[in-house]
Design a protein around this motif. Structure first.
Motif, PDB file in Angstrom:
ATOM      1  N   UNK A   1      -1.955   5.785   9.443  1.00 41.95           N
ATOM      2  CA  UNK A   1      -2.950   5.787   8.389  1.00 41.95           C
ATOM      3  C   UNK A   1      -2.292   6.401   7.171  1.00 41.95           C
ATOM      4  N   UNK A   2      -2.829   6.127   6.015  1.00 39.47           N
ATOM      5  CA  UNK A   2      -2.238   6.689   4.805  1.00 39.47           C
ATOM      6  C   UNK A   2      -3.311   6.934   3.756  1.00 39.47           C
ATOM      7  N   UNK A   3      -2.976   7.842   2.852  1.00 34.96           N
ATOM      8  CA  UNK A   3      -3.835   8.088   1.696  1.00 34.96           C
ATOM      9  C   UNK A   3      -2.971   7.949   0.454  1.00 34.96           C
ATOM     10  N   UNK A   4      -3.619   7.655  -0.647  1.00 30.65           N
ATOM     11  CA  UNK A   4      -2.918   7.307  -1.879  1.00 30.65           C
ATOM     12  C   UNK A   4      -3.058   8.384  -2.954  1.00 30.65           C
ATOM     13  N   UNK A   5      -3.085   9.645  -2.551  1.00 27.00           N
ATOM     14  CA  UNK A   5      -3.107  10.745  -3.502  1.00 27.00           C
ATOM     15  C   UNK A   5      -4.357  10.809  -4.357  1.00 27.00           C
ATOM     16  N   UNK A   6      -5.491  10.389  -3.792  1.00 27.68           N
ATOM     17  CA  UNK A   6      -6.741  10.431  -4.531  1.00 27.68           C
ATOM     18  C   UNK A   6      -6.977   9.233  -5.432  1.00 27.68           C
ATOM     19  N   UNK A   7      -5.972   8.375  -5.567  1.00 28.35           N
ATOM     20  CA  UNK A   7      -6.143   7.167  -6.378  1.00 28.35           C
ATOM     21  C   UNK A   7      -6.911   6.135  -5.561  1.00 28.35           C
ATOM     22  N   UNK A   8      -7.903   5.547  -6.147  1.00 25.96           N
ATOM     23  CA  UNK A   8      -8.680   4.510  -5.486  1.00 25.96           C
ATOM     24  C   UNK A   8      -8.244   3.151  -6.020  1.00 25.96           C
ATOM     25  N   UNK A   9      -7.573   2.385  -5.166  1.00 25.36           N
ATOM     26  CA  UNK A   9      -7.079   1.072  -5.570  1.00 25.36           C
ATOM     27  C   UNK A   9      -8.206   0.047  -5.585  1.00 25.36           C
ATOM     28  N   UNK A  10      -8.043  -0.942  -6.392  1.00 23.26           N
ATOM     29  CA  UNK A  10      -9.002  -2.038  -6.464  1.00 23.26           C
ATOM     30  C   UNK A  10      -8.969  -2.844  -5.173  1.00 23.26           C
ATOM     31  N   UNK A  11     -10.056  -3.457  -4.846  1.00 23.67           N
ATOM     32  CA  UNK A  11     -10.146  -4.248  -3.617  1.00 23.67           C
ATOM     33  C   UNK A  11      -9.555  -5.644  -3.780  1.00 23.67           C
ATOM     34  N   UNK A  12      -8.876  -5.918  -4.898  1.00 24.45           N
ATOM     35  CA  UNK A  12      -8.339  -7.262  -5.117  1.00 24.45           C
ATOM     36  C   UNK A  12      -7.044  -7.525  -4.356  1.00 24.45           C
ATOM     37  N   UNK A  13      -6.511  -6.513  -3.652  1.00 19.00           N
ATOM     38  CA  UNK A  13      -5.312  -6.709  -2.848  1.00 19.00           C
ATOM     39  C   UNK A  13      -4.035  -6.827  -3.651  1.00 19.00           C
ATOM     40  N   UNK A  14      -4.046  -6.393  -4.899  1.00 20.77           N
ATOM     41  CA  UNK A  14      -2.876  -6.566  -5.750  1.00 20.77           C
ATOM     42  C   UNK A  14      -1.763  -5.568  -5.460  1.00 20.77           C
ATOM     43  N   UNK A  15      -2.066  -4.457  -4.769  1.00 18.87           N
ATOM     44  CA  UNK A  15      -1.040  -3.484  -4.408  1.00 18.87           C
ATOM     45  C   UNK A  15      -0.789  -3.634  -2.907  1.00 18.87           C
ATOM     46  N   UNK A  16       0.427  -4.080  -2.566  1.00 24.97           N
ATOM     47  CA  UNK A  16       0.792  -4.341  -1.171  1.00 24.97           C
ATOM     48  C   UNK A  16       1.896  -3.391  -0.733  1.00 24.97           C
ATOM     49  N   UNK A  17       1.788  -2.928   0.509  1.00 26.49           N
ATOM     50  CA  UNK A  17       2.787  -2.055   1.118  1.00 26.49           C
ATOM     51  C   UNK A  17       3.391  -2.746   2.330  1.00 26.49           C
ATOM     52  N   UNK A  18       4.647  -2.372   2.650  1.00 24.56           N
ATOM     53  CA  UNK A  18       5.318  -2.844   3.861  1.00 24.56           C
ATOM     54  C   UNK A  18       5.744  -1.644   4.691  1.00 24.56           C
ATOM     55  N   UNK A  19       5.594  -1.751   6.012  1.00 25.02           N
ATOM     56  CA  UNK A  19       6.176  -0.796   6.943  1.00 25.02           C
ATOM     57  C   UNK A  19       7.465  -1.429   7.439  1.00 25.02           C
ATOM     58  N   UNK A  20       8.578  -0.736   7.229  1.00 21.36           N
ATOM     59  CA  UNK A  20       9.905  -1.280   7.483  1.00 21.36           C
ATOM     60  C   UNK A  20      10.639  -0.389   8.474  1.00 21.36           C
ATOM     61  N   UNK A  21      11.312  -1.004   9.457  1.00 19.04           N
ATOM     62  CA  UNK A  21      12.200  -0.241  10.326  1.00 19.04           C
ATOM     63  C   UNK A  21      13.640  -0.538   9.919  1.00 19.04           C
ATOM     64  N   UNK A  22      14.447   0.512   9.927  1.00 18.68           N
ATOM     65  CA  UNK A  22      15.882   0.387   9.677  1.00 18.68           C
ATOM     66  C   UNK A  22      16.564   0.673  11.010  1.00 18.68           C
ATOM     67  N   UNK A  23      17.311  -0.303  11.489  1.00 18.06           N
ATOM     68  CA  UNK A  23      18.012  -0.137  12.769  1.00 18.06           C
ATOM     69  C   UNK A  23      19.257   0.709  12.591  1.00 18.06           C
ATOM     70  N   UNK A  24      19.782   1.169  13.698  1.00 22.18           N
ATOM     71  CA  UNK A  24      21.000   1.970  13.677  1.00 22.18           C
ATOM     72  C   UNK A  24      22.157   1.239  13.005  1.00 22.18           C
ATOM     73  N   UNK A  25      22.173  -0.098  13.075  1.00 20.38           N
ATOM     74  CA  UNK A  25      23.252  -0.876  12.457  1.00 20.38           C
ATOM     75  C   UNK A  25      23.015  -1.143  10.971  1.00 20.38           C
ATOM     76  N   UNK A  26      21.909  -0.611  10.415  1.00 22.13           N
ATOM     77  CA  UNK A  26      21.607  -0.762   8.994  1.00 22.13           C
ATOM     78  C   UNK A  26      20.738  -1.954   8.651  1.00 22.13           C
ATOM     79  N   UNK A  27      20.496  -2.851   9.595  1.00 19.59           N
ATOM     80  CA  UNK A  27      19.632  -3.992   9.311  1.00 19.59           C
ATOM     81  C   UNK A  27      18.184  -3.526   9.211  1.00 19.59           C
ATOM     82  N   UNK A  28      17.371  -4.262   8.463  1.00 17.49           N
ATOM     83  CA  UNK A  28      15.974  -3.891   8.243  1.00 17.49           C
ATOM     84  C   UNK A  28      15.047  -4.994   8.723  1.00 17.49           C
ATOM     85  N   UNK A  29      13.847  -4.588   9.124  1.00 16.02           N
ATOM     86  CA  UNK A  29      12.816  -5.531   9.557  1.00 16.02           C
ATOM     87  C   UNK A  29      11.469  -5.012   9.074  1.00 16.02           C
ATOM     88  N   UNK A  30      10.732  -5.851   8.366  1.00 13.78           N
ATOM     89  CA  UNK A  30       9.359  -5.520   8.003  1.00 13.78           C
ATOM     90  C   UNK A  30       8.488  -5.786   9.220  1.00 13.78           C
TER      91      UNK A  30
END
Length: 116
Positions: free
Chosen positions: A43-72
């Motif tokens: 879960x996350x909070x945005x520092x008290x900022x309330x974003x619009x419900x239009x979905x214009x701000x998108x976040x990704x959760x990304x893993x970085x593997x030991x070999x440096x490759x990344x996967x969203x």
């Protein structure tokens, strides 16, 4: 339903992390190693900022593997002051993950991260 198949929460014990990021982004992350890969609950909070419900701000959760490759492994849009009950999984084994990051969609800059 087949009685030999059981649904339910993650079976392995989870490691919990508190990520404090840029621009007031705070993330509570749980990481569980599973026989099939790795499970993430957060879960996350945005520092008290309330974003619009239009979905214009998108976040990704990304893993970085030991070999440096990344996967969203997950994406979500900010709406309101926080997001709770988010979950995702990957076939990447927990022991092969060097770090977990939260990024803005389309941006390589890391807003919050934790080394595993």
């Amino acid at each position: 339903m087949d009685p030999s198949v059981q649904a339910g929460p993650a079976t392995a014990s989870a490691d919990r992390y508190a990520l404090v990021g840029e621009r007031g982004l705070d993330v509570d992350l749980s990481v569980s190693g599973e026989p099939w890969g790795t499970r993430f609950d957060w879960g996350c909070s945005y520092g008290g900022k309330s974003w619009a419900a239009d979905g214009s701000v998108m976040y990704d959760l990304v893993v970085v593997r030991d070999d440096g490759s990344v996967q969203t492994v997950a994406s979500w849009s900010a709406a309101g002051e926080d997001a709770r009950g988010l979950s995702a999984s990957t076939d990447v084994q927990r022991d092969d993950i060097a770090s977990v990051q939260v990024r803005l969609r389309g941006d390589d800059r890391v807003l919050a991260d934790v080394d595993l």
